[in-house]
Design a protein around this motif. Structure first.
Motif, mmCIF file in Angstrom:
data_model
loop_
_atom_site.group_PDB
_atom_site.id
_atom_site.type_symbol
_atom_site.label_atom_id
_atom_site.label_comp_id
_atom_site.label_asym_id
_atom_site.label_seq_id
_atom_site.Cartn_x
_atom_site.Cartn_y
_atom_site.Cartn_z
ATOM 1 N N ALA A 222 0.833 -1.210 0.000
ATOM 2 C CA ALA A 222 0.000 0.000 0.000
ATOM 3 C C ALA A 222 0.859 1.248 0.000
ATOM 4 O O ALA A 222 2.016 1.240 0.434
ATOM 5 C CB ALA A 222 -0.885 0.005 1.245
ATOM 6 N N GLU A 223 0.280 2.340 -0.446
ATOM 7 C CA GLU A 223 0.865 3.660 -0.248
ATOM 8 C C GLU A 223 0.227 4.278 1.010
ATOM 9 O O GLU A 223 -0.939 4.008 1.315
ATOM 10 C CB GLU A 223 0.617 4.556 -1.466
ATOM 11 N N PRO A 224 0.996 5.104 1.745
ATOM 12 C CA PRO A 224 0.473 5.680 2.990
ATOM 13 C C PRO A 224 -0.845 6.437 2.800
ATOM 14 O O PRO A 224 -1.698 6.450 3.686
ATOM 15 C CB PRO A 224 1.578 6.643 3.426
ATOM 16 N N GLU A 225 -1.021 7.048 1.639
ATOM 17 C CA GLU A 225 -2.253 7.813 1.388
ATOM 18 C C GLU A 225 -3.492 6.908 1.439
ATOM 19 O O GLU A 225 -4.607 7.371 1.727
ATOM 20 C CB GLU A 225 -2.180 8.510 0.020
ATOM 21 N N GLU A 226 -3.307 5.611 1.164
ATOM 22 C CA GLU A 226 -4.454 4.696 1.205
ATOM 23 C C GLU A 226 -4.886 4.440 2.651
ATOM 24 O O GLU A 226 -6.043 4.120 2.919
ATOM 25 C CB GLU A 226 -4.099 3.398 0.473
ATOM 26 N N MET A 227 -3.943 4.564 3.587
ATOM 27 C CA MET A 227 -4.290 4.480 5.013
ATOM 28 C C MET A 227 -4.969 5.775 5.450
ATOM 29 O O MET A 227 -5.947 5.767 6.203
ATOM 30 C CB MET A 227 -3.029 4.251 5.869
ATOM 31 N N ALA A 228 -4.456 6.888 4.948
ATOM 32 C CA ALA A 228 -5.006 8.194 5.338
ATOM 33 C C ALA A 228 -6.479 8.307 4.934
ATOM 34 O O ALA A 228 -7.292 8.889 5.671
ATOM 35 C CB ALA A 228 -4.184 9.309 4.695
ATOM 36 N N GLY A 229 -6.840 7.744 3.799
ATOM 37 C CA GLY A 229 -8.245 7.784 3.359
ATOM 38 C C GLY A 229 -9.149 7.060 4.348
ATOM 39 O O GLY A 229 -10.254 7.532 4.671
ATOM 40 N N ALA A 230 -8.674 5.916 4.844
ATOM 41 C CA ALA A 230 -9.479 5.157 5.814
ATOM 42 C C ALA A 230 -9.597 5.918 7.130
ATOM 43 O O ALA A 230 -10.658 5.928 7.763
ATOM 44 C CB ALA A 230 -8.839 3.783 6.047
ATOM 45 N N VAL A 231 -8.524 6.580 7.540
ATOM 46 C CA VAL A 231 -8.552 7.357 8.789
ATOM 47 C C VAL A 231 -9.553 8.510 8.652
ATOM 48 O O VAL A 231 -10.374 8.760 9.551
ATOM 49 C CB VAL A 231 -7.142 7.893 9.132
ATOM 50 N N ALA A 232 -9.475 9.208 7.526
ATOM 51 C CA ALA A 232 -10.392 10.339 7.311
ATOM 52 C C ALA A 232 -11.844 9.851 7.333
ATOM 53 O O ALA A 232 -12.722 10.482 7.949
ATOM 54 C CB ALA A 232 -10.066 11.033 5.990
ATOM 55 N N PHE A 233 -12.099 8.731 6.682
ATOM 56 C CA PHE A 233 -13.470 8.178 6.693
ATOM 57 C C PHE A 233 -13.930 7.873 8.118
ATOM 58 O O PHE A 233 -15.030 8.262 8.539
ATOM 59 C CB PHE A 233 -13.541 6.914 5.835
ATOM 60 N N LEU A 234 -13.078 7.192 8.890
ATOM 61 C CA LEU A 234 -13.484 6.784 10.242
ATOM 62 C C LEU A 234 -13.700 7.990 11.160
ATOM 63 O O LEU A 234 -14.457 7.910 12.125
ATOM 64 C CB LEU A 234 -12.452 5.824 10.842
ATOM 65 N N CYS A 235 -13.048 9.112 10.874
ATOM 66 C CA CYS A 235 -13.263 10.328 11.669
ATOM 67 C C CYS A 235 -14.466 11.117 11.167
ATOM 68 O O CYS A 235 -15.013 11.947 11.908
ATOM 69 C CB CYS A 235 -12.013 11.209 11.633
ATOM 70 N N SER A 236 -14.883 10.878 9.946
ATOM 71 C CA SER A 236 -15.918 11.717 9.334
ATOM 72 C C SER A 236 -17.312 11.373 9.864
ATOM 73 O O SER A 236 -17.530 10.312 10.462
ATOM 74 C CB SER A 236 -15.904 11.544 7.808
ATOM 75 N N ASP A 237 -18.256 12.257 9.557
ATOM 76 C CA ASP A 237 -19.655 12.005 9.937
ATOM 77 C C ASP A 237 -20.220 10.796 9.196
ATOM 78 O O ASP A 237 -21.224 10.219 9.626
ATOM 79 C CB ASP A 237 -20.506 13.246 9.636
ATOM 80 N N ASP A 238 -19.610 10.425 8.083
ATOM 81 C CA ASP A 238 -20.081 9.235 7.362
ATOM 82 C C ASP A 238 -19.899 7.958 8.180
ATOM 83 O O ASP A 238 -20.502 6.932 7.874
ATOM 84 C CB ASP A 238 -19.334 9.093 6.025
ATOM 85 N N ALA A 239 -19.055 8.030 9.191
ATOM 86 C CA ALA A 239 -18.812 6.855 10.054
ATOM 87 C C ALA A 239 -19.468 7.042 11.424
ATOM 88 O O ALA A 239 -19.037 6.438 12.412
ATOM 89 C CB ALA A 239 -17.311 6.632 10.215
#
Ligand code: NAD
Length: 256
Positions: A222-239
């Protein structure tokens, strides 16, 4: 991503790899970012990258294994931006590959201090503030090694299984207090973690274990940005209804 704009995020291990990508992603989403790292030079580089892109970031020198230092980190967020809404507790180390009987006692302690105690210190300092101020979202970085055993990685795997357990437990404790707590379990990711390993190691065994680690169904790391996307999702209101979970971000490894 919903709900990140104008908020404040702290990212430990923000000077490199997954933490740097996460810090940049929070900033791209409009959040103020506190970049926390034991390495001041690389941490400040991350801040420069974020500021050069027109967003707000502050560096704080932190050793996550030291509670006082972590409490200072939270104070810096409050002083700089007046709030603490998100935390990515991500700093971690890998001290080498060895069978369990060959692990040096000091290496065992050093790894557990950073990878497991270092998550507890962060949770302790962050949760006090978040719960008092009406809520927030936290993502801990676990690992694929926190979900399954991996030969040669006993202390690392034990620490990351601990992170998964802490995540579940703390999520239950704070479920009615407005704080969601989740984790990501990265598969092998293109960062500096292996080059930072302490000691000389045995190159042949490292080669063996490295190839075992990249046995990924998607056939790439993986590239680190692919982890960052998951982190942003889990912090977002979508989660907003997700708490206590560890999300594998691993190219299919956990499904194999
Ligand atoms: P990295 O070495 O590129 O970055 C780790 C950062 O943590 C560095 O900036 C380092 O200075 C910082 N750090 C180390 N000890 C610290 C301490 N005591 N206090 C504060 N900061 C400290 O590594 P990475 O791969 O980006 O690792 C980030 C997290 O991802 C770690 O928890 C790691 O275990 C986890 N992880 C990485 C992989 C991978 O393949 N790279 C896979 C699974 C999980």
């Amino acid at each position: 991503m919903n709900g990140l704009d104008g908020k404040t995020a702290v990212v430990t291990g923000g000077g490199s790899g997954i933490g740097r990508a996460s810090a940049k992603r929070f900033a791209d989403e409009g959040a103020n970012v506190v970049v926390a790292d034991i390495d001041a030079e690389t941490g400040r580089e991350t801040v420069d990258l974020i500021e050069d892109a027109g967003s707000n970031a502050t560096f704080v020198d932190v050793d996550v294994s030291d509670l006082e230092s972590v409490e200072r980190m939270v104070d810096v967020a409050l002083d700089a931006y007046g709030s603490l809404d998100f935390a990515h507790n991500n700093a971690g180390i890998l001290t080498g590959f060895a069978d369990v009987a060959d692990i040096d006692a000091d290496d065992w302690d050093a790894l557990l201090e950073v990878n497991l105690k270092g998550i507890w210190t962060c949770l302790k300092a962050e949760l006090a503030v978040m719960a008092e101020r009406g809520g927030g979202a936290i993502v801990n970085t676990a690992s694929e090694s926190g979900l399954v055993g991996m030969g040669g990685l006993a202390s690392y795997s034990a620490s990351k299984h601990g992170v998964v357990g802490l995540t579940k437990t703390v999520a239950l404790e704070y479920a009615t207090r407005g704080v969601r707590v989740n984790a990501i379990a990265p598969g092998p990711t293109n960062t500096n973690i292996q080059s930072r390993m302490s000691g000389d190691g045995d190159p042949s065994s490292m080669e063996f274990d490295t190839s075992a680690m990249i046995d990924v169904p998607m056939d790439r790391i993986a590239e680190p940005e692919e982890m960052a996307g998951a982190v942003a999702f889990l912090c977002s209101d979508d989660a907003s209804y997700i708490t206590g979970h560890t999300l594998p971000v691993d190219g299919g490894q956990a499904a194999d």
